[in-house]
Each structure stands twice: as C-alpha cells, then as structure tokens.
Scaffold this active site. Structure first.
Site, short mmCIF file in Angstrom:
data_model
loop_
_atom_site.label_atom_id
_atom_site.label_comp_id
_atom_site.label_asym_id
_atom_site.label_seq_id
_atom_site.Cartn_x
_atom_site.Cartn_y
_atom_site.Cartn_z
N GLU A 76 0.81 -1.21 0.00
CA GLU A 76 0.00 0.00 0.00
C GLU A 76 0.86 1.28 0.00
O GLU A 76 0.63 2.19 -0.78
CB GLU A 76 -0.89 -0.04 1.25
CG GLU A 76 -1.83 1.11 1.42
CD GLU A 76 -2.96 1.09 0.40
OE1 GLU A 76 -3.10 0.07 -0.31
OE2 GLU A 76 -3.66 2.10 0.31
N ASP A 77 1.87 1.31 0.87
CA ASP A 77 2.59 2.57 1.10
C ASP A 77 3.98 2.65 0.48
O ASP A 77 4.59 3.71 0.49
CB ASP A 77 2.74 2.83 2.61
CG ASP A 77 1.37 2.99 3.28
OD1 ASP A 77 0.40 3.24 2.55
OD2 ASP A 77 1.30 2.85 4.51
#
Ligand code: MN
Length: 704
Positions: A76-77
């Site tokens: 995700e990051d």
C-alpha cells in the site's frame, strides 16, 4: 533501539528458532521499505507494523501471520509488489499481505455504498483466509490506541466505523478481549464527553461498591469451599461503553439513570469441569434467590460465536441484582479470544468450537454473497448476522435451528431449506397453528406446512429478519414484479389504443417504437408503463400517430379499468379498507408504480371524484377468481368456548382465517378481530349473518 527485540522475545516463547529468523527478515524488509516514513504522531512508521505484530504474537499466531503483519502496509505505502514478496518470502505470506492491502484500499467513505463494498470485500477476504481479518483487526486496534494524533473529525469517523463494523466482527469471531477494547476506544473517541462523565461516575461509585463486591465474593467462595467445589470467584466491573449501552437500552423505559445501571453487580466463577459449572449453579441458586426467566445455558447451547457459559441473575442482600457467569477455564479462554484461541491454546484434539462456528458462518456468507449482487443489500443482510442475539428453535425431529432474535416462522422455514421457505403457507408453533409473522422465542418447536406450487408472499419482507429469508424473498419479488408489470402495462396500452389488441399490431411498428424509445425489447416498454414510469398514451401515439391526442377519447376509453384480481404485485389492496369484489372501488396511483385499490367510501380516498389526476376509475371484472382479505370485528359476551365456536363456524364456511386478535374490553365482553380471506361481498354478508345468529354475539362489523 532495535525495535525487533521486544517482538523477538515474544516469538521465542512459542516459535522455532528458524521461524523467528524468517520473521526477523520480514522485519528488516519492512523497516527498509518504510524508511523515512513517519506516522501522524511523529514516530517512525515501522513502529506501527511492529505493534500490530506484537498484538498478534500475544495471541500466538503462526509465523506467516506475524510476517504478514510486519509487511501489511508495504504494498500500500511503499510500492512493493506482490511478486517481490513472493520471491523474497513465500506465496502464503504474499497472499496475506495482498489480502490486507485490498481491504485497506477502499477507505471508509461517506457514501454508504463505498462502505458496503468495503465491508463485503472484508467478509470475502475473511472467508478465504481468516488470518487476513485477524491482521486487519490488530491493525485497527493499534490505530485506535494511537488515534489521539489525528484530527478530531477523522477520529470520530474512524471511531464510528470501529464500533459499527470492526467490533461486531471481533464479536462474531468470539474475540471478546479485542472487541471490548475496540468498543471502549471507539466510544471514547466518538463521544469524549459522555465517556469522561461515565468513567468519572464509575470511579466514584467504585469506593462504595468495593465492600459489597468483596462480601458477595466471599459469600460465594465460602459456600463453594463448604461443598468442596474448587472454583475461583471474581467481581467484574462494567466498562463505560457497556454502561452507556445499557443506559441507551433503558431510554425507552423512563428510568435511565446511571445508578440503575450500576445497581447490577457482575461476578464470574471459573472452575475445571462442565459438571462443576452446574453444581456451582445449584449452590448459587441455593445461596441467593434466582430471578425467574434470567437463567441462560450457553454451555448446552453455545452462542453463534462459540461462547459458552452459564448466566444467571440473583437477588442479593439488600435487593441488589447479582449477575453471575459460570464457566470452565477453557471456556473462559475461548470467551476472551474466540477463533484466536485455536492458535493460543493448541490442545491437540480439543475442538475449537469458536472456530467451527466461525467457519460455518463464513460458509453461509459465501452463499449469501453469490445470491446478492448489491453490496448494500449484502451489508444489510450481514449486519443482521453480526449481532448474534439468537434464539434456538426446534424442528419436529428435535434438531436445533439457531435464529436471530425477532425471527419468525418464515425465517425458520428458510433456515431449513430455501425450497421449504419458498413453498411455506402456514406453520404450527408448539403444536398450534400460528401466524407466519409471529415472533419465535427460545425453545419453541416449529413445524412448517408447505404446499406444492405455493409462492413467497412479498408481505413477508415486513417481518422476515434473517438474511437468507430476505434475500430469497427479494429475489422472488424481482422476477414476479417484472411479469406483473408487463401484464398490467399491456392492458393499459391496449386500453390507450382504444381496446385494440397488441397482437394485431405490425411487428415492424413494434420494432420502430422500440428503436424510437431506445428499448431493447417491447417488454421493457410494457414494464415502464406498468410501473407508471411511462404514460400509456405516449406509446399509443407512437404506435398510431393518427390517434388524436387531446380529442375525445376513443369509444370504450371511458370504461373504467377492469380489475381481475390476478394483477399480482401491480395492484395493491388497501389495508385501511380491504376492498373485495362487489365493493365499489377506486384506484389511486402509488408512488412505486401500480395502483392501490380502495373502497369508494374509504376515508383515505375522500374527494376522489375531484382529483381525477390522482385517481383512476376502476371496477371489478365479472367473474373473479381468488380470495380477498377482509377484517371482521366480532363483539361477544365473555363466556366459555366463544372463540372456538365462531372460529369453527368461519372455518366450516370454507373461509380461511389469516389472523385472530383478541382484546378484552372489560370483564364481560371481548372483541375478536379476524383477518379472513373471502371471494365476494355476498359471501361475506352471508357469513356475517350466520355469526349474528349466536346469542352471545353482540355485534359483527366489517372494519373500514
Ligand atoms: Mn496499518
């Protein structure tokens, strides 16, 4: 400081050295990936995944789950791909991280659908691998613990979502410890003031209560010692959130003051065997007087999430209410950790009831998911299941069916089998005929009566509670509604064409109209007419442009629309006046399309002659098949056997009774209200005459 040390110590307590090693590799990978990133609190980002992993390690989850927890935000990051994870670690770890990332992608938006969709995804991920949701719950728990550094509005939004979705999921999985922490943190963030006030009040009350709690504890303990039962007794303090909930529940009862809620004292007794639980219960009921109707045996019949315990309420010294939960130590562990107990207490062949229950539930979810396309419908359905205040109902063979509170025989029928639900027409509860809408209570035996060719009644939606029943009924209505709409649309259009049959119209004309109105099929046009979305006259003009628009209507157009009684869903019979064949009637156009028929003298259509835009003249067709519902009120002298006599007279006349309501007016007279199905006004008049012949009958009237 090397952040991994603390976690490592935890892991060494239950994992192999080689497993701890790969987990450490995952930590290093995650730390490098998140390098330079900070949380809102200012802490390095890596502190978050480590904290999540620690929560899961305290539940002794396997090394793959711990690795995935450490890596849960890297896709995700940090622009790490799933493939990279597969190459570096293994397929399962990559799957878990991928699963968690997918759940993170759609944030809880204000739009209801987005939330529903998100929720549906979560459910489905859970069905595939339960560990994904455990990671997600731990993730949320840590975010809630560190919520303070976010903006207040963001805090409230996340708190709301936590209380509405995450806590119930934890509850459904039997993970009480996580659930209550989520609820407390959620409550504190959503209603900071209320939380503070209740917490302060609890603190103040604690001093006074301490003495009472200790003395009751001692009383119970010494009684059990006397009987040589080995058990531990502890006093439980209610949490601010559960006090708040109790106060909310009591809002309707006028008394909702804090002290009322605090008047209840909670205790827990744990022992080593199931046998002892029942012996302890006996001693408790001997020591203090039990409050009738408050005993629950969740050992014999565990809750849907696997929870087991004996609950009872006693009248203690000074009239205080004492709530006691009695269970074995292993039940106690299960009550705290639910499905996670599977990892936490590996006891060989001991079956984890919570896990079996969770898997059953997830299987049902999967089935439900296949049947509902609409995420909103799905979330509504699942929410019902998430609050397992259930009742247990017996089949005639003695099997137990578990249903939510407020469930009805229709829910029961669908719980047995979809076919049983779809073809049910009546039911017996404890041997007596009962309404399909009656609310079932614990321990009843229900027998469903089915008939071949019977169909679900759309009206069931007003009382069916389970997702399975509602989904099936809705599905049925969707199909039915379309067929009925086509039929009505056809009749309206034929009437607009001056009573010309549609079959007499050239196929080419039909094709041209379809094209002009951008419809795939002519049936779609008819559906729109039937639902009142398109005026029949407009389509009639497209078919026959020579039809004069505002000129005198064609011959026969003055005739009211004839009601056959077979229009199904498109025609509703008003519940205020229950029109039946023979009654003068008028149709009002309903909001959802179609007509509602009223008797002309019904108060709700007073003045209908003056509002021709809202009302449609209708009349009954000559020979009408079918039966129509009527409400009949009979006032009788209160004497023995009256109800039976009237009821059997009605039944002997071949009239079906849909419902009976009995109201005692005073000691001497009773009002009996029958909901019956009759064919015609004349038949009804005949029936009324016969009922009047009884000397105990004071008055018979048809309700309007
Ligand atoms: Mn996270």
């Amino acid at each position: 400081m090397y952040l991994f040390s603390g976690l490592k110590e935890q892991l060494q307590g239950y994992l192999d050295t080689s497993q701890v090693k790969v987990v450490e590799q995952a930590y290093i990978f995650a730390r490098n990936a998140h390098d330079g990133q900070l949380r809102s609190s200012g802490d390095p980002y890596i502190t978050h995944p480590v904290a999540v992993a620690k929560i899961l390690a305290s539940l002794h989850l396997d090394h793959q789950t711990i690795m995935a927890a450490l890596l849960h935000d890297v896709i995700e990051d940090c622009e790490v791909t799933r493939e990279q994870l597969t190459d570096t670690f293994d397929e399962r770890v990559a799957d878990l991280v991928d699963g968690v990332s997918k759940l993170t992608q759609i944030k809880f938006r204000s739009r209801e659908e987005a939330q529903a969709e998100n929720f549906q995804k979560m459910m489905m991920a859970m069905v595939e691998d339960l560990r994904v949701v455990l990671i997600k719950l731990a993730d949320r728990l840590h975010n809630m613990r560190t919520l303070g550094s976010l903006r207040p509005d963001k805090q409230r939004r996340i708190a709301k979502e936590t209380i509405e979705i995450y806590a119930p999921i934890a509850n459904r999985l039997g993970m009480y410890a996580i659930r209550s922490e989520l609820e407390e943190l959620g409550f504190a963030a959503k209603y900071p003031m209320r939380y503070r006030v209740i917490r302060e009040s609890v603190k103040k009350a604690r001093g006074n209560r301490k003495e009472i709690v200790t003395s009751i504890c001692n009383n119970i303990q010494s009684r059990l010692d006397m009987e040589n039962i080995i058990a531990e007794v502890i006093g439980r303090e209610k949490s601010p959130f559960s006090i708040y909930q109790k106060m909310q529940e009591k809002l309707g009862e006028k008394v909702h003051v804090f002290t009322d809620v605090m008047d209840v004292y909670g205790f827990r007794v744990t022992t080593d065997s199931e046998d002892n639980c029942y012996r302890i219960l006996g001693q408790l009921h001997n020591l203090y007087r039990p409050v009738p109707g408050r005993f629950k045996d969740y050992i014999a019949i565990p809750k849907a999430n696997g929870y087991q315990s004996l609950h009872t309420t006693l009248k203690g010294p000074h009239g205080l209410h004492i709530e006691v939960q009695t269970r074995t130590t292993s039940m106690d562990q299960m009550a705290d950790n639910g499905v996670a107990a599977h990892w936490l207490y590996k006891t060989g062949n001991d079956i984890n009831r919570a896990e079996i229950r969770a898997r059953e539930w997830m299987r049902n979810l999967l089935e439900l998911h296949k049947n509902t396309g609409d995420p909103l419908e799905f979330i509504e359905s699942v929410k019902v299941d998430l609050f397992p205040d259930e009742v247990y109902i017996f089949t005639p063979n003695g099997n137990i069916i578990e249903l939510p509170r407020n469930a009805t025989p229709v829910d029961f029928a669908y719980a047995i089998h979809t076919d049983v639900g779809n073809s049910c027409i009546a039911c017996k509860v404890d041997g007596k005929i009962a309404a399909l809408s009656s609310e079932l209570t614990n321990g009843q035996t229900v027998e469903i009566i089915t008939a071949p060719g019977a169909k679900p009644n759309p009206g069931w939606l007003s009382f069916a509670t389970t997702s399975k029943a509602r989904t099936n009924i809705r599905q049925f209505i969707k199909n039915l509604r379309r067929d009925d709409a086509i039929n009505l649309g056809k009749r309206l259009l034929e009437k607009a064409l001056g009573n010309r049959s549609l079959s007499s119209i050239d196929n080419e004309v039909i094709k041209r109209v379809e094209k002009e109105t951008h419809h795939e099929s002519f049936d779609d046009i008819l559906v729109e007419i039937g639902l009142g979305q398109t005026a029949s006259i407009i389509i009639a003009h497209r078919i026959n442009p020579d039809l004069e628009a505002s000129a005198k209507p064609a011959e026969g157009d003055n005739l009211p629309l004839a009601i056959k009684g077979t229009e199904g869903m498109m025609i509703e019979y008003a519940k205020c006046c229950h029109p039946i064949p023979g009654d003068p009637i008028v149709g009002s156009i309903s909001n959802s399309g179609g007509f509602i028929l009223h008797r002309q003298d019904c108060n709700n259509v007073a003045n209908h002659e003056a509002h021709l835009d809202k009302y449609v003249p209708v009349q009954w067709e000559k020979d009408i098949e079918g039966e129509f519902r009527v409400e009949l009120r009979v006032e009788v002298v209160n004497q023995h056997g009256v109800l039976a006599k009237v009821t059997s007279l009605i039944a002997d006349e071949g009239v079906n009774i849909a419902n009976i309501e009995l109201n005692s007016k005073d000691g001497t007279t009773n009002h009996i209200c029958f909901l019956i199905d009759v064919k015609h006004r004349l038949r009804l008049a005949n029936l009324i005459r016969k009922i009047r012949l009884y000397d105990f009958v004071i008055k018979v009237s048809r309700h309007r």
